[in-house]
Design an enzyme around this catalytic site. Sequence first.
Site, mmCIF file in Angstrom:
data_model
loop_
_atom_site.group_PDB
_atom_site.id
_atom_site.type_symbol
_atom_site.label_atom_id
_atom_site.label_comp_id
_atom_site.label_asym_id
_atom_site.label_seq_id
_atom_site.Cartn_x
_atom_site.Cartn_y
_atom_site.Cartn_z
ATOM 1 N N ASP A 1 0.821 -1.213 0.000
ATOM 2 C CA ASP A 1 0.000 0.000 0.000
ATOM 3 C C ASP A 1 0.855 1.265 0.000
ATOM 4 O O ASP A 1 1.971 1.264 0.517
ATOM 5 C CB ASP A 1 -0.921 -0.023 1.233
ATOM 6 N N HIS B 1 2.396 3.396 -8.933
ATOM 7 C CA HIS B 1 2.240 1.956 -9.198
ATOM 8 C C HIS B 1 3.453 1.428 -9.971
ATOM 9 O O HIS B 1 3.992 0.371 -9.650
ATOM 10 C CB HIS B 1 0.955 1.690 -9.998
ATOM 11 N N SER C 1 -7.629 -5.381 -5.241
ATOM 12 C CA SER C 1 -8.760 -5.908 -4.463
ATOM 13 C C SER C 1 -10.063 -5.789 -5.240
ATOM 14 O O SER C 1 -10.162 -5.024 -6.215
ATOM 15 C CB SER C 1 -8.888 -5.139 -3.143
ATOM 16 N N THR C 2 -11.066 -6.520 -4.784
ATOM 17 C CA THR C 2 -12.405 -6.407 -5.370
ATOM 18 C C THR C 2 -12.851 -4.937 -5.346
ATOM 19 O O THR C 2 -13.423 -4.429 -6.309
ATOM 20 C CB THR C 2 -13.395 -7.261 -4.529
ATOM 21 N N GLU C 3 -12.546 -4.266 -4.227
ATOM 22 C CA GLU C 3 -12.963 -2.866 -4.064
ATOM 23 C C GLU C 3 -12.201 -1.931 -5.006
ATOM 24 O O GLU C 3 -12.717 -0.861 -5.364
ATOM 25 C CB GLU C 3 -12.746 -2.427 -2.606
ATOM 26 N N ASN C 4 -10.984 -2.326 -5.408
ATOM 27 C CA ASN C 4 -10.192 -1.461 -6.295
ATOM 28 C C ASN C 4 -10.832 -1.268 -7.672
ATOM 29 O O ASN C 4 -10.486 -0.330 -8.384
ATOM 30 C CB ASN C 4 -8.763 -1.999 -6.449
ATOM 31 N N ARG D 1 -12.149 2.236 -8.438
ATOM 32 C CA ARG D 1 -11.266 3.390 -8.695
ATOM 33 C C ARG D 1 -11.541 3.955 -10.088
ATOM 34 O O ARG D 1 -12.174 3.291 -10.914
ATOM 35 C CB ARG D 1 -9.799 2.943 -8.577
ATOM 36 N N ARG E 1 1.979 -4.880 6.177
ATOM 37 C CA ARG E 1 1.297 -3.824 5.432
ATOM 38 C C ARG E 1 2.164 -2.577 5.463
ATOM 39 O O ARG E 1 2.605 -2.135 6.523
ATOM 40 C CB ARG E 1 -0.078 -3.489 6.000
ATOM 41 N N GLU F 1 1.090 -13.146 12.542
ATOM 42 C CA GLU F 1 1.671 -11.967 13.181
ATOM 43 C C GLU F 1 1.532 -10.805 12.207
ATOM 44 O O GLU F 1 1.791 -10.954 11.007
ATOM 45 C CB GLU F 1 3.165 -12.200 13.490
HETATM 46 C C1 IPE Z 1 -5.529 -2.698 -0.210
HETATM 47 O O1 IPE Z 1 -5.139 -1.373 -0.423
HETATM 48 C C2 IPE Z 1 -5.528 -3.429 -1.510
HETATM 49 C C3 IPE Z 1 -4.225 -3.613 -2.148
HETATM 50 C C4 IPE Z 1 -3.076 -3.335 -1.624
HETATM 51 C C5 IPE Z 1 -4.271 -4.191 -3.454
HETATM 52 P P1 IPE Z 1 -6.211 -0.225 -0.580
HETATM 53 O O2 IPE Z 1 -5.456 1.052 -0.695
HETATM 54 O O3 IPE Z 1 -7.166 -0.544 -1.664
HETATM 55 O O4 IPE Z 1 -6.986 -0.314 0.810
HETATM 56 P P2 IPE Z 1 -7.761 0.792 1.632
HETATM 57 O O5 IPE Z 1 -8.655 1.497 0.670
HETATM 58 O O6 IPE Z 1 -6.733 1.708 2.200
HETATM 59 O O7 IPE Z 1 -8.468 0.037 2.698
HETATM 60 C C1 IPE Z 2 -1.549 0.279 -3.400
HETATM 61 O O1 IPE Z 2 -1.332 1.638 -3.425
HETATM 62 C C2 IPE Z 2 -1.802 -0.317 -4.762
HETATM 63 C C3 IPE Z 2 -3.189 -0.754 -4.986
HETATM 64 C C4 IPE Z 2 -4.149 -0.711 -4.108
HETATM 65 C C5 IPE Z 2 -3.495 -1.268 -6.303
HETATM 66 P P1 IPE Z 2 -2.531 2.672 -3.440
HETATM 67 O O2 IPE Z 2 -2.891 2.971 -4.853
HETATM 68 O O3 IPE Z 2 -3.647 2.206 -2.579
HETATM 69 O O4 IPE Z 2 -1.849 3.944 -2.784
HETATM 70 P P2 IPE Z 2 -2.482 4.941 -1.727
HETATM 71 O O5 IPE Z 2 -2.966 4.109 -0.580
HETATM 72 O O6 IPE Z 2 -3.583 5.669 -2.409
HETATM 73 O O7 IPE Z 2 -1.345 5.829 -1.334
HETATM 74 MG MG MG Z 3 -4.072 2.409 -0.629
#
Ligand code: IPE
Ligand code: IPE
Ligand code: MG
Length: 247
Positions: free
Chosen positions: A21, A38, A66-69, A72, A189, A208
């Site tokens: 992340d 990225h 993730s599913t939630e991604n 975006r 994380r 852990e």
């Molecule tokens: C979790 O990161 C998913 C991945 C690293 C692929 P996110 O950035 O999507 O999670 P949230 O939104 O902070 O919970």
């Molecule tokens: C993690 O980085 C990559 C994915 C979730 C695909 P982010 O894109 O979530 O980066 P932040 O959390 O917005 O900084």
């Molecule tokens: Mg993130």
Amino acid sequence: MSKQDQIDKNRLPGHVAVIMDGNGRWAKQKGLKRVLGHQNGVKAVRDTVEAAAELGIQFVTLYAFSTENWKRPQYEVNALMELLVSTIRKEVKTLMKNEIRLQTIGNLRELPKNCYTELMEAIELTRNNTRMTLNLALSYSARWEITQAMKKAAAMAEAGTLTSEEVTEELVSSLLCTADMPDPELMIRTSGEHRISNFLLWQIAYAELYFTEKLWPDFRREDFYDAIISYQRRERRFGLTSEQIVH
Ligand code: IPE
Ligand code: IPE
Ligand code: MG
């Protein structure tokens, strides 16, 4: 003593899961577009995978999408999918050289066709490699996975091949995407967020957890070693008292 030397090779976690992340924030801090964050995360993936394989860790699962991604902005989703295709294409030789097997968990049917094909080819090519398994979580969420498992169990019950007595923890584990893998013993994380974001909820019951402020594109081999060193300093009690644990 170097960080690597501080690691006890006999007490390595068998499976490390990583929530990669902070790519967006890394880019923003530099006045760059999120997509560049990225792109710069790929080096961190390489460092982590190499360090894990060299240490002798058997499984590494990376949370890549993730599913939630999917919610975006479309251009960011597209850029991530393109990056996935180009990275797999570029790195497959290195996976072969390092004897690393590629696997995936998640709802792969949701991925664009070229992504899916590229992944399947790489999985097929690397399937006999035995040094380490690199498992990519793509279009993955734990609630999706558990829901899928329940659907499978319901179908088995309907077909008369599963009774309620046969529903055990082992059965549940066997219906998840990670059926062939041990549970992660360490979950990392990056980016300072202290949450799980729908990742491997069943499997991390006794993992852990290790959190670092480092943003993913800045995460390097030494940071991975730090996580392992922290893991090895902890006492894993699994519900017992400290006195019950044989050291
Ligand atoms: C979790 O990161 C998913 C991945 C690293 C692929 P996110 O950035 O999507 O999670 P949230 O939104 O902070 O919970
Ligand atoms: C993690 O980085 C990559 C994915 C979730 C695909 P982010 O894109 O979530 O980066 P932040 O959390 O917005 O900084
Ligand atoms: Mg993130």
